[in-house]
Motif scaffolding. Structure first.
Motif, PDB file in Angstrom:
ATOM      1  N   LEU A 182      -3.427   3.646   5.174  1.00 15.83           N
ATOM      2  CA  LEU A 182      -4.442   3.186   6.130  1.00 15.83           C
ATOM      3  C   LEU A 182      -4.644   4.160   7.285  1.00 15.83           C
ATOM      4  CD1 LEU A 182      -3.853  -0.679   6.271  1.00 15.83           C
ATOM      5  CD2 LEU A 182      -5.781   0.551   5.261  1.00 15.83           C
ATOM      6  N   LYS A 215       0.859  -1.175   0.000  1.00 21.04           N
ATOM      7  CA  LYS A 215       0.000   0.000   0.000  1.00 21.04           C
ATOM      8  C   LYS A 215       0.904   1.235   0.000  1.00 21.04           C
ATOM      9  CE  LYS A 215      -0.172  -0.070   5.041  1.00 21.04           C
ATOM     10  NZ  LYS A 215       0.836   0.969   5.186  1.00 21.04           N
ATOM     11  N   CYS A 257      -5.086  -6.080   9.304  1.00 23.57           N
ATOM     12  CA  CYS A 257      -4.395  -5.595   8.103  1.00 23.57           C
ATOM     13  C   CYS A 257      -2.880  -5.662   8.288  1.00 23.57           C
ATOM     14  CB  CYS A 257      -4.825  -4.166   7.781  1.00 23.57           C
ATOM     15  SG  CYS A 257      -6.513  -4.018   7.154  1.00 23.57           S
ATOM     16  N   HIS A 258      -2.436  -5.233   9.450  1.00 24.26           N
ATOM     17  CA  HIS A 258      -0.993  -5.202   9.710  1.00 24.26           C
ATOM     18  C   HIS A 258      -0.387  -6.606   9.664  1.00 24.26           C
ATOM     19  CE1 HIS A 258       2.743  -3.669  11.496  1.00 24.26           C
ATOM     20  NE2 HIS A 258       2.751  -4.762  12.237  1.00 24.26           N
ATOM     21  N   MET A 262      -1.555  -8.602   5.755  1.00 21.21           N
ATOM     22  CA  MET A 262      -1.194  -8.116   4.424  1.00 21.21           C
ATOM     23  C   MET A 262       0.176  -8.622   4.001  1.00 21.21           C
ATOM     24  SD  MET A 262      -2.494  -4.125   4.402  1.00 21.21           S
ATOM     25  CE  MET A 262      -1.824  -3.822   2.765  1.00 21.21           C
TER      26      MET A 262
END
Length: 344
Positions: free
Chosen positions: A48, A43, A328-329, A332
């Motif tokens: 985020l 990303k 997410c951390h 991903m």
């Protein structure tokens, strides 16, 4: 986590003050590891937003990387307030006990949110048949009663919890919260006093007067935050403050609920601003004093949904935000893992 030295039978303010001298700091190494991984995820940097900040916060206060949210707990402390005799609430004190029964039977909003997020919900009754004294006429609690209530709250922070959400139930506690904030941070009683359960007209005027009268009566004790807490606070608010301290000692990040919960934590802030660094405020309550209080203690809420229910409901909603950040951390792929070109 909970410290057996601080049992509800023997705790004193001096012992509690000693905790402020032993506050463990954030684990900067764990926070740095979280930031390093964020920079490698697939990303754009910072994409985020607040979720990235939350991940570092969880890692730093859990003292580990990767962080995890596998065992969140919601604690709701319930107590009654003698100041309700002044007509400050739209509901009678009996509603506190009735709502505790509702929590136990699974019928409250917080029950649904706890189930949604697979969180452990605990409800703690605190001498509902023995409300605090009317703080417009006498101190709400003695030092002994307040210290014991704080120690009781400490006992709620048990091993294995990785996120603590704090809330309250107590008819009259928004009056107590307003008095705490007024005494600690000045201004007028009107600045801090809101509708609470929905009071208007003469009932609202009575509430403002109770806040002003209580703070004026106990003005001599406002130099010491703990003595002030005993003067105009409540048993459930003291328990929340104790739980915040125990969570700090046990490296458990905390989500605070609304106005009353934040007012309880603000007593710790007044004693030592470092003492609530491990806390996030889950949401900004519709209670007008909450936004002002957040400014005073330097906290930005995660959510602003116009809620004013209490019972830990805002903190419970915010569990999903923190879980999203950590998921997410941890889940991903990095640019290298995914074979995706990084920024040039």
């Amino acid at each position: 986590m909970s410290d057996e030295r601080f049992s509800p039978e023997s705790a004193t303010f001096d012992e509690i003050r000693g905790l402020f001298r032993a506050l463990p700091p954030a684990d900067l190494e764990a926070g740095t590891e979280a930031a390093s991984r964020e920079a490698q995820l697939t990303k754009p940097a910072g994409a985020l937003g607040k979720l990235e900040e939350l991940t570092r916060w969880v890692a730093a206060w859990q003292g580990k990387h990767p962080p995890s949210i596998a065992h969140p707990r919601i604690c709701v402390f319930a107590a009654n307030h003698g100041v309700t005799a002044k007509g400050v609430s739209a509901y009678p004190p009996a509603v506190t006990q009735q709502m505790v029964h509702n929590f136990v039977s699974g019928g409250a909003a917080v029950n649904q949110l706890a189930e949604l997020h697979d969180a452990d919900l605990r409800v703690y009754e605190m001498a509902l048949e023995q409300p605090t004294a009317d703080f417009t006429e006498a101190p709400a609690m003695s030092e002994d009663e307040c210290a014991k209530a704080m120690a009781y709250g400490m006992m709620a922070v048990e091993p294995g919890i990785d996120l603590l959400c704090l809330g309250e139930m107590g008819i009259g506690n928004s009056t107590s919260a307003a008095a705490i904030a007024h005494a600690l941070f000045g201004g007028s009683a009107e600045d801090w006093t809101g509708p609470g359960t929905g009071v208007t007209g003469d009932a609202y005027k009575a509430k403002v007067k109770a806040v002003a009268d209580g703070v004026a009566l106990h003005k001599a004790r406002t130099d010491d935050p703990l003595e002030l807490f005993a003067s105009v606070g409540g048993l459930e608010l003291a328990a929340i403050a104790g739980a915040v301290l125990a969570a700090r000692m046990g490296r458990v990040p905390v989500l605070l609920d609304g106005f009353a919960c934040t007012a309880a934590a603000s007593v710790l802030y007044a004693a030592d601003p470092r003492s609530i660094e491990h806390c996030q405020v889950a949401h900004c309550s519709a209670e007008p004093g909450h936004r002002l209080l957040l400014e005073k203690i330097g906290k930005e809420p995660l959510l602003d949904l116009g809620m004013r229910l209490g019972e830990g409901s805002g903190a419970a909603v915010a569990i999903g935000i923190v879980k999203a950040a950590v998921a997410c951390h941890n889940g991903m792929a990095t640019f290298a893992d995914a074979g995706v070109s990084g920024p040039s």
